[in-house]
Design a protein around this motif. Sequence first.
Motif, mmCIF file in Angstrom:
data_model
loop_
_atom_site.group_PDB
_atom_site.id
_atom_site.type_symbol
_atom_site.label_atom_id
_atom_site.label_comp_id
_atom_site.label_asym_id
_atom_site.label_seq_id
_atom_site.Cartn_x
_atom_site.Cartn_y
_atom_site.Cartn_z
ATOM 1 N N ARG A 138 43.620 42.507 34.776
ATOM 2 C CA ARG A 138 43.213 43.472 35.470
ATOM 3 C C ARG A 138 43.615 45.022 35.059
ATOM 4 N N LEU A 139 43.278 45.193 36.595
ATOM 5 C CA LEU A 139 43.918 46.748 36.096
ATOM 6 C C LEU A 139 44.279 47.055 36.729
ATOM 7 N N SER A 140 45.418 48.041 36.499
ATOM 8 C CA SER A 140 46.419 48.559 37.813
ATOM 9 C C SER A 140 47.039 50.092 37.263
ATOM 10 N N GLY A 141 47.173 50.912 38.496
ATOM 11 C CA GLY A 141 47.739 52.182 38.674
ATOM 12 C C GLY A 141 47.542 52.680 39.967
ATOM 13 N N ARG A 142 48.280 53.820 39.899
ATOM 14 C CA ARG A 142 48.082 54.642 41.187
ATOM 15 C C ARG A 142 46.322 54.374 41.924
ATOM 16 N N GLY A 148 44.218 41.500 45.129
ATOM 17 C CA GLY A 148 45.126 40.559 45.369
ATOM 18 C C GLY A 148 43.722 39.198 45.642
ATOM 19 N N ASP A 149 44.140 37.847 46.632
ATOM 20 C CA ASP A 149 42.803 37.116 46.786
ATOM 21 C C ASP A 149 41.583 37.667 47.835
ATOM 22 N N TRP A 201 48.354 40.603 24.782
ATOM 23 C CA TRP A 201 47.720 41.337 24.242
ATOM 24 C C TRP A 201 49.242 41.871 23.514
ATOM 25 N N TYR A 202 49.071 42.077 21.999
ATOM 26 C CA TYR A 202 50.357 43.087 21.113
ATOM 27 C C TYR A 202 50.324 44.107 22.123
ATOM 28 N N ASP A 203 50.555 45.017 22.354
ATOM 29 C CA ASP A 203 49.997 46.407 23.209
ATOM 30 C C ASP A 203 50.165 45.920 24.151
ATOM 31 N N ARG A 204 51.589 46.129 24.894
ATOM 32 C CA ARG A 204 51.426 45.473 25.982
ATOM 33 C C ARG A 204 50.531 46.248 27.427
ATOM 34 N N SER A 205 50.144 48.306 27.144
ATOM 35 C CA SER A 205 49.546 48.816 27.903
ATOM 36 C C SER A 205 48.104 48.118 28.320
ATOM 37 N N ILE A 206 47.301 46.924 27.199
ATOM 38 C CA ILE A 206 46.378 46.693 27.165
ATOM 39 C C ILE A 206 46.281 45.637 27.764
ATOM 40 N N THR A 207 45.352 45.604 29.449
ATOM 41 C CA THR A 207 45.796 44.389 29.910
ATOM 42 C C THR A 207 43.989 43.616 30.048
ATOM 43 N N THR A 208 42.833 44.027 29.221
ATOM 44 C CA THR A 208 41.345 42.977 29.259
ATOM 45 C C THR A 208 40.839 43.300 27.739
ATOM 46 N N GLY A 209 40.291 42.079 27.961
ATOM 47 C CA GLY A 209 39.675 41.693 26.601
ATOM 48 C C GLY A 209 38.871 42.705 25.949
ATOM 49 N N THR A 210 37.494 44.185 27.061
ATOM 50 C CA THR A 210 37.629 44.635 27.032
ATOM 51 C C THR A 210 37.739 46.259 26.478
ATOM 52 N N GLU A 211 39.707 46.591 26.771
ATOM 53 C CA GLU A 211 40.301 46.951 25.986
ATOM 54 C C GLU A 211 41.102 47.100 25.119
ATOM 55 N N VAL A 242 47.309 50.287 43.154
ATOM 56 C CA VAL A 242 46.783 48.814 42.668
ATOM 57 C C VAL A 242 46.388 47.788 41.743
ATOM 58 N N SER A 243 46.007 46.548 41.580
ATOM 59 C CA SER A 243 45.837 45.931 40.803
ATOM 60 C C SER A 243 44.462 45.237 41.202
ATOM 61 N N THR A 244 43.313 45.261 40.465
ATOM 62 C CA THR A 244 42.587 44.647 40.958
ATOM 63 C C THR A 244 41.639 44.187 39.326
ATOM 64 N N ASN A 245 40.900 42.775 39.516
ATOM 65 C CA ASN A 245 40.017 42.719 38.663
ATOM 66 C C ASN A 245 38.350 41.891 39.073
ATOM 67 N N TYR A 246 37.922 43.101 39.915
ATOM 68 C CA TYR A 246 36.875 42.914 40.217
ATOM 69 C C TYR A 246 36.420 43.994 41.460
#
Length: 654
Positions: free
Chosen positions: A229-233, A59-60, A431-441, A123-127
């Motif tokens: 953000r990347l998320s998953g177990r 989170g923050d 993104w159109y593909d909802r499984s993608i959550t970052t620009g690099t993906e 978990v979900s994080t972008n850093y």
Amino acid sequence: MNVIRISTIALLASMALTGCGRGANVTEEDWKLAFDKSVDIRHGNTWVVRGMTAEYKLGDRLVNTQAYGKHSFKEERIKDGFGKGKKWTITYTDPALPVLTQTFYLYDDYLLTDISVASDSGVSTNYMAPVVMERTDSLICGEGRRMLFIPFDNDAWIRFASRPLSADTMRSYEVTSIYDAGSRRGIVIGAIDHDRWKNAVDMTNSAKTLRAYSGVADALTRDRLPHGRLSGRSVTSARMMIGVYSDWREGMERFASANAVVAHPRKWDKSMPVGWNSWGALAFKVNHANSTRISDFFAEELQNRSFTNADGVLYIGLDSGWNSFSEEELKDFADRCRRNNQVPCIYWTPFTDWGKNPEGQVPGVGQYKYKDLYIYANGQPQELDGAYAIDPTHPAVRAMMEQTHELFKRCGYEYVKMDFMTHGRMEADRWYDRSITTGTEAYNYGMHLLDSIFSDMYLNLSISPIFPAQYAQSRRIACDAWNKIKDTEYTMNALSYGWWIDRVYQYNDADHVVLRDATEGENRARITSSAITGLFIMGDDFSADSMAISRARRLLTNADINRMATGRSFRPLVGDNEQSESVFVRHEDNGDVYLAVFNYGDDKRVYRFDRGLMQLDRGAGYDVEELWSHAKVGIDDVVEVPGKDVKVFRFKKI
């Protein structure tokens, strides 16, 4: 601090220590680890990391390894594409936090490290920062300590830099080296994974605190939004390479080689392209008549006088503006090239809408309007370089790739210059593909499509990120460059600190060389800058420009200069200039040594050869020839380089 000594036999099994505040010392061969709330690692007598922790955002909240109450340690032997090594794993647990795993992979002369965060509830994080060091001033000593700035991409005439360490915050993208210019000793730290994250290295607090992390998004990554953000177990950072080297240049080359293990350079079994591109002088004035005359000019006047690649062919290319040709004209131009023993080349920008017309119909995919393809930031289309960015995951993009490839194939083109690629890597609302959550993906998704659809063609990236690198044979090392000494200096700035990029691509590209409206000295400097960088591509209007034609006849037929253009970049001789190095060197397999000495200023420059810096055999004699003038030079002579010019020396052992 607990001390554990491990025999070779005992290391065949894993070991674990569990406790609260308990530490460990581990010794095996050249590697030593000391752990007690932070990590110290030595290789031989050299500190590789000191006082290292790791951190991530939940989170923050920023969570550091030191927030955990317990840890366990495990050691294993490993063997993979990097070689044989050891894997050290520290697992941190706390009832109030996700499980944090810090892993080290140790090889011959460097280590890799990453972190992962896991929880059954997700978990979900972008850093994620696998490397946080508070004592970097103890790693590299010397009064000439500097830090490399490596840009994320080559857009907007951005420059590489080597900056003296100061109290200011410094950020380099994907990789950096902190080194002493006097001794050349340096540490190299950078990401070797480029599939999900954008990565950076920050130095702060009077050059004592370093963070190598995944999750950067700022103006220089061309982003308006935070990193996705990347998320998953379980979520894992990019792996970071860390190595200390007696010569920082070798460290950067080792970093490049490590990246090439993860993602192999796109295959190419022919020689490096040499030839011509229409953008340099003709730009949107290119047409069927002038381009075919230029193809004939090369065939009739230059190809039989050493201006070809090692296969004896040239690559003749239409840049932006080719869409004014009819399909019949496109085919005829390609046929003319083949008759002239040339490879026909063309241009495309797969991730852009230059018309910026949201209501416009997507050609050949009538069910979609361009507004359906845009990647939005806060609900607004994202504009970069005058074009709207489009979503690489949208099915219309695949359809356009297939249609464009079919046109190019039908007309006979074998090489495509792909431009403005950074548009496809920007962060977005979604993104159109909802499984993608970052620009690099998203970028990897689109580049994989491009690579597979254009699998039968050579791909050269122009404006683009440095990484990922496996989707094209070559990449332009800097932004646009033309004819003046400032263009040469700008190109050499990129070679000064980015020469190693030719180990993650097949070749670097110095952009097209233009001769018109410049002095002959500037022409020699610009030609040399291309020959020692990689792709050797001219850009004048050889259909009508008499000055450019006469200069080409004289300057592009120097066989000794042309033979240097093999695709293996020269490296900087020293590395102590914030702007651009001016002396570059390359050692040949046959024992020859090339040295290029540039003069970017107006006044003449004097230069004396340094056997030590050049790594010449101190006990040998050398025959030295200046290749532009073919004059013989004594190895102990003081040589003069005129203003806005270059001299190129070949050293042959005698």
